[in-house]
Scaffold this motif. Structure first.
Motif, short mmCIF file in Angstrom:
data_model
loop_
_atom_site.label_atom_id
_atom_site.label_comp_id
_atom_site.label_asym_id
_atom_site.label_seq_id
_atom_site.Cartn_x
_atom_site.Cartn_y
_atom_site.Cartn_z
N PRO A 73 64.19 -14.19 -20.21
CA PRO A 73 64.03 -13.61 -21.56
C PRO A 73 62.87 -14.20 -22.34
O PRO A 73 62.45 -13.62 -23.35
N LYS A 74 62.33 -15.34 -21.90
CA LYS A 74 61.20 -15.93 -22.61
C LYS A 74 59.89 -15.26 -22.26
O LYS A 74 58.87 -15.52 -22.91
N LEU A 75 59.90 -14.42 -21.27
CA LEU A 75 58.67 -13.77 -20.83
C LEU A 75 58.48 -12.42 -21.50
O LEU A 75 59.46 -11.77 -21.92
N PRO A 76 57.25 -11.95 -21.57
CA PRO A 76 57.01 -10.58 -22.03
C PRO A 76 57.42 -9.60 -20.95
O PRO A 76 57.80 -10.01 -19.85
N PRO A 77 57.35 -8.31 -21.20
CA PRO A 77 57.66 -7.34 -20.14
C PRO A 77 56.75 -7.54 -18.92
O PRO A 77 55.53 -7.70 -19.07
N VAL A 78 57.33 -7.58 -17.74
CA VAL A 78 56.59 -7.80 -16.50
C VAL A 78 56.82 -6.60 -15.58
O VAL A 78 57.96 -6.20 -15.35
N CYS A 79 55.72 -6.03 -15.08
CA CYS A 79 55.80 -4.87 -14.20
C CYS A 79 55.25 -5.24 -12.82
O CYS A 79 54.19 -5.85 -12.71
N LEU A 80 55.95 -4.85 -11.80
CA LEU A 80 55.45 -4.97 -10.44
C LEU A 80 54.89 -3.61 -10.05
O LEU A 80 55.57 -2.58 -10.15
N LEU A 81 53.64 -3.60 -9.59
CA LEU A 81 53.01 -2.31 -9.30
C LEU A 81 51.96 -2.47 -8.21
O LEU A 81 51.55 -3.58 -7.86
N SER A 82 51.54 -1.33 -7.75
CA SER A 82 50.45 -1.28 -6.77
C SER A 82 49.51 -0.15 -7.16
O SER A 82 49.91 1.02 -7.19
N CYS A 83 48.29 -0.50 -7.49
CA CYS A 83 47.31 0.53 -7.82
C CYS A 83 46.91 1.33 -6.58
O CYS A 83 46.43 2.45 -6.69
N HIS A 84 47.13 0.74 -5.41
CA HIS A 84 46.76 1.41 -4.15
C HIS A 84 47.74 2.52 -3.80
O HIS A 84 47.34 3.64 -3.44
N THR A 85 49.04 2.25 -3.93
CA THR A 85 50.05 3.24 -3.55
C THR A 85 50.63 3.99 -4.75
O THR A 85 51.28 5.01 -4.57
N GLY A 86 50.42 3.48 -5.95
CA GLY A 86 51.00 4.10 -7.13
C GLY A 86 52.39 3.61 -7.44
O GLY A 86 53.00 4.04 -8.45
N GLU A 87 52.93 2.71 -6.63
CA GLU A 87 54.26 2.17 -6.86
C GLU A 87 54.31 1.41 -8.19
O GLU A 87 53.44 0.59 -8.48
N GLY A 88 55.32 1.69 -8.99
CA GLY A 88 55.52 0.98 -10.25
C GLY A 88 54.69 1.47 -11.42
O GLY A 88 54.86 0.99 -12.54
#
Length: 490
Positions: free
Chosen positions: A384-399
């Protein structure tokens, strides 16, 4: 000495109204719809000669019923040539957009037809082409719109997103102007009361409690103004676009993320570190909110003077950002769970700086990680101490869709919903005048126990600052208020 009597002697006559009364306006005309080929084009006239021009172009002997569409042939008054057959709408002043006699000609939108009708109107001596914004200017001068409504109309014309449209429509409907007008009337009444006390208290016609009532009005208004100004610039950010900056080390995938979001090759992508040297911008619509998305040079030490300048510009743009997107490459194997958490916490603290701002962390290149690593990182990022975190891949479009959802929620938190709550400040000039008004009210409190005349002058300054926002600055109304609230000279 500034007093109520001097105020009346100085400001009793509104110069604009006097000038307009003694100088009849020209009649203006212009194409009101967009330029270029279209199905229907609208040509508008406004002014006292609109009626005569209508008779000459349509050959009608009488005016049509106002605000009802009527089919008519449209003729050139000089050559008698038939120009087109279209729809004509007559608006009798003051029941029109400008408050004057107006006429609209809805003709076929071909360039030759539009040019022919405009030339026909221009051939009449009592007509002239309108200057940019002149129809709206006349609407303001004739009291059909205040300045905030005029600005709302301009914002509506230039609105590019759904939420911008909502904010512009609300301002155009008069919500913001009504708020400032209410404050202005409260100040006007307070000013009238304190001026009456200065001029007539010796005659025992004004009670001493009047000054205490003025003090209460000023104190309440100060609180409302302070709350109104503590809006985090929501309306201005929505109007101009939220500054979103991509930041991070070289080769983290910032340019790739910019290209994916904008859905076009906006920035050059290369495996060579330090490809991006300058700030690259793209104006985008994220869930109805306008953003200006900036890709910046990768942050690292370099001996290259061009890259050093790029890093300097990147840091400067980070300082101006409303939202920071920190892009990290999690595929290089440098991050253990503990070091990644420590790095994210440190990064969040540094990016917020002295003034807390919105931060989103984008962990890029997850397509190169094992499923086990992804699950572990996801658990780690729920801190909860962290800002929003996204896991993504610009190569595949995941996330990417999840990233855009988080971005949209962040933008809504910054700009709010323009249809809910009190209307927000949308222009820098509004903030300037409101701040000046608040300063004048503060000086009123300083002078209150020492010099009522100076206190009254500060109220007058405060009221003028509010009037400057709406364009309604008048001192004549003080007379009406005094004689409605006090039985002086009966």
């Amino acid at each position: 000495m500034w007093s109520f009597r001097r105020c009346l002697n100085t400001f009793c006559l509104d110069p604009l109204k006097k000038w307009l009364h003694n100088h009849p306006r020209d009649t203006i005309f212009a194409l009101s719809s967009g330029h270029g080929k279209c199905g229907v084009a609208v040509i508008r006239t406004s002014g006292p000669a609109s009626q005569e021009a209508l008779h000459l172009l349509t050959k009608w002997n009488s005016l049509p019923t106002p605000r009802q569409v009527k089919l008519s042939s449209i003729w050139c008054p000089k050559s008698g040539e038939l120009l087109d057959r279209g729809l004509v709408v007559w608006f009798s002043g003051p029941h029109s957009f400008t408050g004057e006699d107006c006429c609209e000609y809805h003709v076929h939108g071909g360039p030759a037809v539009v040019s022919g009708v405009l030339q026909a109107l221009g051939s009449l001596q009592m007509m002239r082409p309108a200057e940019p914004g002149e129809f709206t200017k006349r609407a303001f001068q004739n009291g059909k719109l205040d300045l905030t409504e005029v600005e709302g109309l301009g914002d509506l014309i230039h609105a590019e997103t759904e939420v911008q449209r909502r904010q512009a429509l609300r301002q155009m409907s008069g919500d913001l102007g009504q708020l400032y007008e209410r404050w202005s009337q409260q100040l006007l009444k307070a000013l009238a009361h304190i001026e009456a006390f200065i001029d007539f208290s010796e005659d025992d016609n004004v009670e001493e409690g009047v000054l205490l009532a003025v003090d209460e009005v000023v104190e309440t208004l100060q609180k409302e103004l302070e709350e109104h100004l503590r809006d985090n610039r929501r309306g201005e950010r929505l109007r101009d676009g939220v500054q979103v900056v991509l930041t991070g080390a070289t080769n983290a995938g910032k340019s790739s993320l910019l290209n994916v979001i904008s859905q076009k090759p906006t920035a050059i992508v290369s495996s060579s570190p330090g490809t991006t040297r300058d700030v690259i911008e793209a104006t985008l619509n994220i869930g109805g909110y306008p953003i200006i998305l900036s890709d910046t040079a990768g942050l690292r030490d370099s001996e290259d003077p061009i890259e050093r300048e790029g890093v300097r510009r990147a840091k400067a743009r980070v300082g101006e950002a409303d939202v920071l997107v920190a892009v990290l490459d999690v595929s290089n194997g440098l991050w253990s769970q503990e070091t990644l958490l420590d790095h994210l916490q440190s990064l969040y603290s540094n990016l917020q700086g002295d003034e807390p701002r919105s931060v989103i962390v984008a962990l890029n290149k997850v397509d190169l990680l094992s499923q086990e690593s992804i699950v572990n990182i996801e658990k780690l990022c729920r801190d909860p101490k962290l800002p929003p975190v996204c896991l993504l891949s610009c190569h595949t479009g995941e996330g990417i869709s999840n990233f855009l959802r988080i971005m949209r929620d962040c933008l809504e938190g910054i700009c709010g919903n323009p249809l809910q709550g009190a209307p927000t400040i949308t222009q820098t000039r509004h903030r300037h005048h409101l701040t000046a008004c608040l300063d004048a009210l503060g000086r009123y409190s300083v002078h209150r126990q020492q010099d009522l005349v100076l206190s009254a002058e500060e109220l007058r300054i405060a009221q003028r600052q509010l009037g400057a926002i709406t364009g309604r600055v008048s001192a004549e109304e003080i007379l009406d208020i005094i004689f409605s609230d006090f039985c002086i000279g009966k």
